[in-house]
Design a protein around this motif. Structure first.
Motif, PDB file in Angstrom:
ATOM      1  N   MET B 108      40.518  32.792  36.813  1.00  0.00           N
ATOM      2  CA  MET B 108      41.553  33.819  36.660  1.00  0.00           C
ATOM      3  C   MET B 108      42.894  33.285  37.170  1.00  0.00           C
ATOM      4  N   PHE B 109      42.823  32.527  38.266  1.00  0.00           N
ATOM      5  CA  PHE B 109      44.019  31.932  38.854  1.00  0.00           C
ATOM      6  C   PHE B 109      44.690  31.006  37.838  1.00  0.00           C
ATOM      7  N   ILE B 110      43.875  30.145  37.198  1.00  0.00           N
ATOM      8  CA  ILE B 110      44.419  29.246  36.170  1.00  0.00           C
ATOM      9  C   ILE B 110      44.974  30.059  35.006  1.00  0.00           C
ATOM     10  N   THR B 269      39.670  40.496  31.273  1.00  0.00           N
ATOM     11  CA  THR B 269      39.484  39.059  31.394  1.00  0.00           C
ATOM     12  C   THR B 269      38.468  38.708  32.460  1.00  0.00           C
ATOM     13  N   PHE B 270      38.550  39.439  33.563  1.00  0.00           N
ATOM     14  CA  PHE B 270      37.607  39.233  34.657  1.00  0.00           C
ATOM     15  C   PHE B 270      36.180  39.434  34.150  1.00  0.00           C
ATOM     16  N   GLY B 271      35.978  40.507  33.406  1.00  0.00           N
ATOM     17  CA  GLY B 271      34.659  40.767  32.848  1.00  0.00           C
ATOM     18  C   GLY B 271      34.249  39.692  31.862  1.00  0.00           C
ATOM     19  N   HIS B 272      35.216  39.259  31.067  1.00  0.00           N
ATOM     20  CA  HIS B 272      34.939  38.228  30.082  1.00  0.00           C
ATOM     21  C   HIS B 272      34.473  36.938  30.769  1.00  0.00           C
ATOM     22  N   SER B 273      35.159  36.600  31.876  1.00  0.00           N
ATOM     23  CA  SER B 273      34.778  35.397  32.613  1.00  0.00           C
ATOM     24  C   SER B 273      33.374  35.534  33.180  1.00  0.00           C
TER      25      SER B 273
END
Lengths: 272, 337
Positions: B108-110, B269-273
């Motif tokens: 997420m940071f990237i 996005t968090f969920g996707h990751s």
């Protein structure tokens, strides 16, 4: 309309890629230089050459031929999943939007539940319960995919629900089912069908992922995800075995995405 | 007060969703497999063993009783026993979860570091070369199988160049830091162990980039369209007219106002990751939940697969809830509906 399509180079690329994949799938036996399952241990791990354009794998199978036959598997999965989930999602979405009230609540909470599983997690667990095979992956993806269409169709139904043509159909006493199938669904289906064409690519991507973790196609099937999975064993000796199946997935998904984006721009120019 | 009421309401609304998730997962674990006892007993068990197991697992009880029993154990944090490691799945998960969380945070940071500036540049140079480049990059990122990118990066940076490690969380021979959070980078900082910290970060690079590739595409597209909307507004034109520097107007004025939709997407996005970890972790032998789930699939360890499924879904819901609430706090203009 056709001129508008030709003005967007990316859409043309999309049409080209999708056409290429369909042609490869239909004419695979005539186009592929070899039998995709033919083992030839004397020719294993050969790098790309004029003889084998994409090289050979650990048992000497021709990778190009396998990729060409793989288009059939991927297209079949993509089409089947969309063909199963799209009608289910559309009908549920239209009913939710048109009937409203408690029916709407139940259907929409159901979609909330399905959509609270991120990515391929839900299809993974369904496919794992059903047992590893392409048919089960297909079923698992269809079970997890319909809520997207339900949401889209419902919101377009809400926007036309009180239009005059619906009101007049009601006024002449048309049967509610007739109104639903003849008036509402045909007029609310466009945005969801654009999504469906985008989804063909994403379904193929998800199916390749499931095969990659051992749930979908099983070796020696020339499915791209399964090919990538077995290429890891020979990564040190054969970069080509990993590179080309992945490129095939990328170009296929890209093709359907570009085509879908182009269609969306065509029907909804605001999006640009 | 309104914010508090909104938060409470959202938490209460979460309950039916959680019940729904438990019903769906119950359905998958107890109805789809023809016979869970056969699944638990393994492929070579004889009929008598399976019959005993059916009785022991309570499979002869009515379905609703089975569901309540399932629900009760879920609430007690009992996710069943692994058919493979023969210990409670919860114990396994405690061990693997921090690795997944660390990888997710890192990716997420990237994603934020690259995706947001790329979207801003793309919007401010609309239709110029930079925009075209960013858009094509985003298109490819979304269409690319992450697990394939992982293999290619592995091939290049690990096998060919040998500059980055290709598996695990630390160099062999290094002892993990004392467990505080279970995330090696954070624990290393907390204990001041810089050798371990460096090694942990180096090991995060390839899986982190792989995981981020897809989400960078998503965030870039969202940032671009959100910024395009904001850049059309009068106050941006005013800010430029007053002689504000481009950087200041873009990042100080425009991005701040275009941030809302981007934040929602970050939650997704968090969920996707988390979901993608199943694929990426198995490429890099990253000892997290995803790798655990894939191993479980290989060993037909069904309770473990279901446990990972439930955990990731619940986590995803909580993250989205937190983001929704933050959203309200950041922008008080939104009414608490």
């Amino acid at each position: 309309m056709s001129r508008r399509i030709l003005q967007s180079p990316l859409t043309i690329v999309g049409i080209f890629l999708v056409a290429l994949i369909i042609i490869l799938a239909i004419f695979a036996p005539w186009i592929a230089p070899r039998d995709p399952l033919e083992v030839n241990l004397g020719q294993k791990l050969l790098p790309p050459s004029s003889e084998h354009w994409f090289g050979t794998d650990e048992v000497g199978r021709d990778i190009l031929s396998r990729i060409i036959f793989g288009t059939r598997i991927s297209l079949k999965i993509g089409l089947m999943v969309v063909l199963i989930s799209f009608p289910i999602g559309t009908i549920l979405g239209a009913v939710a939007g048109y009937v409203g009230g408690i029916v709407d609540q139940i259907i929409m909470r159901l979609t909330d539940i399905f959509l609270s599983f991120p990515g391929i997690i839900l299809s993974m667990s369904i496919a794992a319960a059903l047992g590893p095979s392409i048919e089960n992956v297909l079923l698992a993806l269809a079970i997890t995919w319909w809520p997207w269409y339900t949401r889209i169709v419902r919101s377009s139904v809400l926007s036309i629900r009180s239009s005059e043509f619906i009101e007049s159909a009601k006024a002449i006493g048309a049967n509610p089912l007739r109104i639903l199938f003849k008036e509402i669904i045909p007029n609310a289906i466009a945005p969801a069908s654009i999504q469906a064409s985008l989804d063909l690519g994403f379904v193929i991507l998800a199916a390749a992922g499931l095969s990659f973790i051992g749930l979908g196609a099983q070796p020696p099937s020339p499915e791209w995800g399964a090919m990538l999975s077995s290429s890891r064993e020979i990564l040190r000796d054969a970069w080509w075995a990993a590179t080309f199946p992945g490129l095939a997935i990328l170009l296929t998904v890209l093709g359907f995405n570009l085509l879908g984006d182009g269609m969306r721009d065509l029907f909804d120019p605001k999006n640009r | 007060m309104d914010a508090l009421r909104y938060t409470l309401k959202r938490i209460l609304l979460m309950i039916p969703i959680l019940i729904g998730i438990s019903m769906l997962t119950f359905f998958i674990s107890n109805t789809i497999p023809g016979d869970p006892a056969r699944l638990a007993a393994g492929p070579y068990a004889d009929a008598k063993v399976i019959e005993e197991l059916q009785e022991k697992m309570g499979l002869n009880d009515p379905v609703y009783i089975q569901y309540f029993r399932y629900m009760k154990s879920l609430l007690q944090g009992d996710l069943g026993n692994s058919n493979y490691s023969h210990q409670p799945v919860m114990e396994d998960i405690k061990q693997y979860f921090p690795a997944t969380l660390e990888l997710t945070f890192f990716s997420m940071f990237i994603t934020i570091l690259i995706g947001i500036p790329l979207g801003v540049i793309s919007a401010s140079k609309k239709d110029k070369i930079a925009d075209q480049f960013a858009r094509v990059l985003a298109l490819i990122g979304v269409a690319m199988p992450a697990f394939w990118l992982g293999i290619i990066l592995l091939l290049f940076f690990y096998l060919k160049l040998g500059v980055l490690p290709g598996s695990g969380r630390l160099d062999t021979g290094l002892a993990p830091p004392e467990t505080i959070t279970g995330m090696y980078t954070i624990d290393a900082i907390l204990t001041g162990n810089w050798t371990v910290f460096t090694s942990a970060v180096i090991h995060l690079i390839l899986p982190g980039i792989t995981q981020a590739a897809v989400t960078i595409g998503m965030i870039t597209r969202m940032t671009r369209s959100s910024m395009l909307e904001v850049l059309r507004s009068d106050y941006i034109r005013t800010a430029f007219a007053k002689g504000g520097s481009e950087r200041r107007v873009l990042y100080g004025h425009a991005l701040r106002n275009g941030m809302m939709p981007i934040m929602t997407l970050l939650g997704m996005t968090f969920g996707h990751s988390l979901g993608g970890s199943v694929l990426v972790e198995s490429v890099f032998s990253w000892p997290g939940l995803g790798k655990y789930a894939v191993n479980a699939i290989t060993y037909l360890d069904f309770p473990a697969v279901m446990a990972v499924t439930i955990l990731i879904a619940v986590l995803f819901i909580i993250v989205n809830l937190v983001i929704d609430i933050l959203y309200q706090v950041v922008d008080p203009r939104l009414n608490y509906e």
